[in-house]
Design an enzyme around this catalytic site. Structure first.
Site, PDB file in Angstrom:
ATOM      1  N   ALA A   1       0.956   4.980  -2.440  1.00  0.00           N
ATOM      2  CA  ALA A   1       1.044   5.186  -3.884  1.00  0.00           C
ATOM      3  C   ALA A   1       2.437   4.920  -4.458  1.00  0.00           C
ATOM      4  O   ALA A   1       2.570   4.173  -5.440  1.00  0.00           O
ATOM      5  CB  ALA A   1       0.563   6.597  -4.231  1.00  0.00           C
TER       6      ALA A   1
ATOM      7  N   ARG B   1       0.867  -1.186   0.000  1.00  0.00           N
ATOM      8  CA  ARG B   1       0.000   0.000   0.000  1.00  0.00           C
ATOM      9  C   ARG B   1       0.906   1.239   0.000  1.00  0.00           C
ATOM     10  O   ARG B   1       2.103   1.164   0.257  1.00  0.00           O
ATOM     11  CB  ARG B   1      -1.007   0.018   1.143  1.00  0.00           C
ATOM     12  CG  ARG B   1      -0.575  -0.542   2.460  1.00  0.00           C
ATOM     13  CD  ARG B   1       0.438   0.270   3.212  1.00  0.00           C
ATOM     14  NE  ARG B   1      -0.065   1.568   3.616  1.00  0.00           N
ATOM     15  CZ  ARG B   1       0.666   2.514   4.175  1.00  0.00           C
ATOM     16  NH1 ARG B   1       1.960   2.321   4.388  1.00  0.00           N
ATOM     17  NH2 ARG B   1       0.155   3.657   4.526  1.00  0.00           N
TER      18      ARG B   1
ATOM     19  N   GLN C   1      -2.890   2.081  10.444  1.00  0.00           N
ATOM     20  CA  GLN C   1      -1.530   2.183   9.922  1.00  0.00           C
ATOM     21  C   GLN C   1      -0.554   2.714  10.968  1.00  0.00           C
ATOM     22  O   GLN C   1       0.633   2.369  10.964  1.00  0.00           O
ATOM     23  CB  GLN C   1      -1.485   3.098   8.684  1.00  0.00           C
ATOM     24  CG  GLN C   1      -2.193   2.549   7.456  1.00  0.00           C
ATOM     25  CD  GLN C   1      -3.639   2.973   7.382  1.00  0.00           C
ATOM     26  OE1 GLN C   1      -4.254   3.359   8.379  1.00  0.00           O
ATOM     27  NE2 GLN C   1      -4.224   2.889   6.203  1.00  0.00           N
TER      28      GLN C   1
ATOM     29  N   ASP D   1      -1.863  12.727   0.116  1.00  0.00           N
ATOM     30  CA  ASP D   1      -2.222  11.920  -1.048  1.00  0.00           C
ATOM     31  C   ASP D   1      -2.355  12.791  -2.280  1.00  0.00           C
ATOM     32  O   ASP D   1      -2.148  12.331  -3.414  1.00  0.00           O
ATOM     33  CB  ASP D   1      -3.510  11.155  -0.792  1.00  0.00           C
ATOM     34  CG  ASP D   1      -3.248   9.988   0.139  1.00  0.00           C
ATOM     35  OD1 ASP D   1      -3.114  10.227   1.344  1.00  0.00           O
ATOM     36  OD2 ASP D   1      -3.123   8.857  -0.351  1.00  0.00           O
TER      37      ASP D   1
ATOM     38  N   ASN E   1      -5.357  14.206   2.738  1.00  0.00           N
ATOM     39  CA  ASN E   1      -4.556  13.175   3.399  1.00  0.00           C
ATOM     40  C   ASN E   1      -5.485  12.313   4.248  1.00  0.00           C
ATOM     41  O   ASN E   1      -6.682  12.568   4.351  1.00  0.00           O
ATOM     42  CB  ASN E   1      -3.455  13.827   4.245  1.00  0.00           C
ATOM     43  CG  ASN E   1      -2.433  12.818   4.752  1.00  0.00           C
ATOM     44  OD1 ASN E   1      -1.968  11.964   3.981  1.00  0.00           O
ATOM     45  ND2 ASN E   1      -2.086  12.885   6.018  1.00  0.00           N
ATOM     46  N   LYS E   2      -4.932  11.274   4.827  1.00  0.00           N
ATOM     47  CA  LYS E   2      -5.682  10.298   5.629  1.00  0.00           C
ATOM     48  C   LYS E   2      -6.669  10.971   6.573  1.00  0.00           C
ATOM     49  O   LYS E   2      -6.354  11.964   7.210  1.00  0.00           O
ATOM     50  CB  LYS E   2      -4.667   9.476   6.435  1.00  0.00           C
ATOM     51  CG  LYS E   2      -5.232   8.403   7.323  1.00  0.00           C
ATOM     52  CD  LYS E   2      -6.027   7.366   6.587  1.00  0.00           C
ATOM     53  CE  LYS E   2      -5.208   6.719   5.483  1.00  0.00           C
ATOM     54  NZ  LYS E   2      -6.047   5.928   4.552  1.00  0.00           N
TER      55      LYS E   2
END
Lengths: 354, 354
Positions: B54, B52, B204, B245, B255-256
């Site tokens: 990118a 995982r 994560q 991201d 982002n997350k």
């Protein structure tokens, strides 16, 4: 007992001379109801958090003493008084910082002391204790209903309300504080929706709020804790409603970890941030400088549901159980005596004195 | 391959003509390494998120094509080209929105097209593909090192840095973006500490950051996501460092989920909020109005570690994978080309053009 609204969910109650409770640790997976007249069993239930939430603990302890008293009412009065006093002492030691627990047990102890002087039999003394315990329970529920009615004035038809942790029926004898407001609004016919955080580490949102409000018929949607700010940013909720474990004289709100971050997002996006709290939560003696935040077992964070390891077994953890929200972030504090607006330093004093 | 700094952790690498990776789903409980020359196996690894992040996905796909090419280099050139093209097509379809994946596979496809015209044998063509895939991997690691060196200028001895989700070695070929900055600072002798959120729902932080930084020797402490604001309020961290991201031309950071709430708390308490992102993340074509946030499977929220149910089985869920942080909350964006400060609309354009 009859109340103004239906009581669909109870955390703790009186049934056939016993105290009964629902084991909140096993919700929503199993609905396990336990009844006892054994004060040792109740002590275990409080220590292990089968019963949780300060008001629920206070009521549970009082009912446990009453049930025990009833079970030994055939003993001599002196023996009865000695045994009941021991039971009170044992329950007193279960949670060192639970003010409601001490307050409830003091009320029971006062009745016992009075009965010791005036009662003609253990059965008469036991009846006095049962009456007092039921009164404590009734008062808790009625206070929640009053708080709920005040709070419901702030809730409009169609509101989507973000909640965090459980300050519902499962944290009180019944009805709840946050839960009381949601229930009254719902019974008034306001079509509200609730979004609850999951509330790590103990997952009171994911486990208890989902169960409690689904049972009531109120639509409830679950999010991770870290989604709260973005949910607010997107306008998916238009009010925040949380409970409080303690409110200082300046209006600082001590509540479940995560409350502060939600308050910051509510402020940024100009949606109301309401705190539901009985006046017993407001401590005019305490200032923000006195507040010590409890740090709990790292295993709560390392594991989920007390079982499943989610990280490295020995990783260092910081696990504050509560956080602090500044008065400038709080739109209003809703109590059973009315709604308090800023300036809190002044208005909290007024409502307590009222 | 030799680099300026030790490479202790790799997400994906080349070994004996195979592509190898560590199955991030099973970290930190098991260190499972998988190697293959089968592009179908790699497609599965990408779809199932064994690999995982990118940049890691792009490198993994390129290496997988190279390994497959090497394994069929005894075929005729026309057959070789046909099979390799099919492998590229299959990998292309694994993650529909992964820009790095398409970018890496395009580079491999270009080499294949060139080899088809000029190579004298399948072995010669395979070598060209292997060289290109290794180049993609090397470039990723070198970019992370450059980004890390820029970012490390902002890190001081003794800093305690809050991170969220994993933008470390496990999200790139190696070294990481956030991870690159932490590593360079660490190798420079700065005694930093890291506090990571657990990063629900996929954890994560709890699973990958703890493992990756412990392995590097950097002290790392775990908190729940909802503790971030209070940790900042208490002054327990003095910088925030997150990945991205996607960054829009105005400087909005996607982002997350959870990033936005942390940014609000950092702003409130005046600590720097840094974003580490390669320039490939900056999309000058896109405005905040174009950003569509991916909503993922509700089961991610209802369960933990993909297995353990934490709520009612059918409870409605909102599960945004990412959130959006406003430019005014971002202190600086750290890229492999340098550090970008506000005004972002102007300065992002400059760094991309540089």
């Amino acid at each position: 007992m009859e109340f103004k609204y239906p009581i669909k969910t109870r955390a703790v109650w009186w049934e056939r001379d016993q105290v009964c409770w629902i084991d909140t640790r096993r919700l929503p997976f199993e609905e396990v109801i336990v009844c006892t007249s054994d004060p040792g069993r109740m002590a275990k239930a409080i220590i292990d958090m089968e019963v949780r939430g300060a008001p629920a603990i206070g009521v549970a302890a009082a009912l446990a003493v009453a049930a025990y008293a009833r079970s030994i009412e055939d003993r001599s009065l002196s023996e009865f008084v000695e045994h009941v006093n021991k039971a009170i002492d044992m329950l007193w030691r279960t949670r060192p910082t639970a003010h409601n627990l001490f307050w409830a047990l003091k009320r029971i102890r006062n009745k016992l002391d009075k009965a010791k002087r005036t009662a003609s039999s253990s059965a008469e003394a036991a009846k006095a204790l049962v009456d007092e315990a039921l009164k404590i329970m009734r008062e808790d529920i009625e206070a929640n209903i009053r708080l709920g009615e005040y709070g419901a004035r702030l809730i409009e038809d169609g509101d989507v309300i973000l909640i965090h942790c459980n300050a519902g029926a499962l944290a009180t004898a019944a009805f709840g504080t946050v839960g009381g407001i949601l229930r009254v609004a719902w019974y008034q016919g306001k079509r509200i929706k609730v979004i609850t955080t999951e509330t790590r580490p103990v997952l009171q949102g994911a486990r208890l709020n989902t169960w409690e409000y689904t049972r009531e018929g109120i639509p409830v949607t679950l999010i991770t804790d870290n989604a709260a700010a973005y949910i607010i940013r997107k306008g998916l909720v238009n009010k925040v409603l949380v409970g409080a474990d303690r409110i200082t004289r300046e209006g600082y709100v001590v509540n479940k970890i995560g409350t502060y971050g939600i308050a910051l997002a509510a402020k940024r996006h100009n949606i109301p941030f309401y705190v539901a709290a009985p006046t017993s939560t407001i401590d005019l003696e305490s200032s923000i400088d006195d507040v010590v935040i409890e740090e709990r077992d790292p295993e709560e964070v390392r594991r989920v549901l007390g079982k499943y390891l989610i990280t490295m077994p020995d990783i260092p953890v910081i696990n504050y159980a509560f956080d602090v929200t500044d008065p400038d972030l709080v739109t209003a504090i809703i109590t059973e005596k009315g709604i308090v607006y800023p300036p809190y330093q002044e208005n909290l004093r007024k409502i307590i004195g009222s």
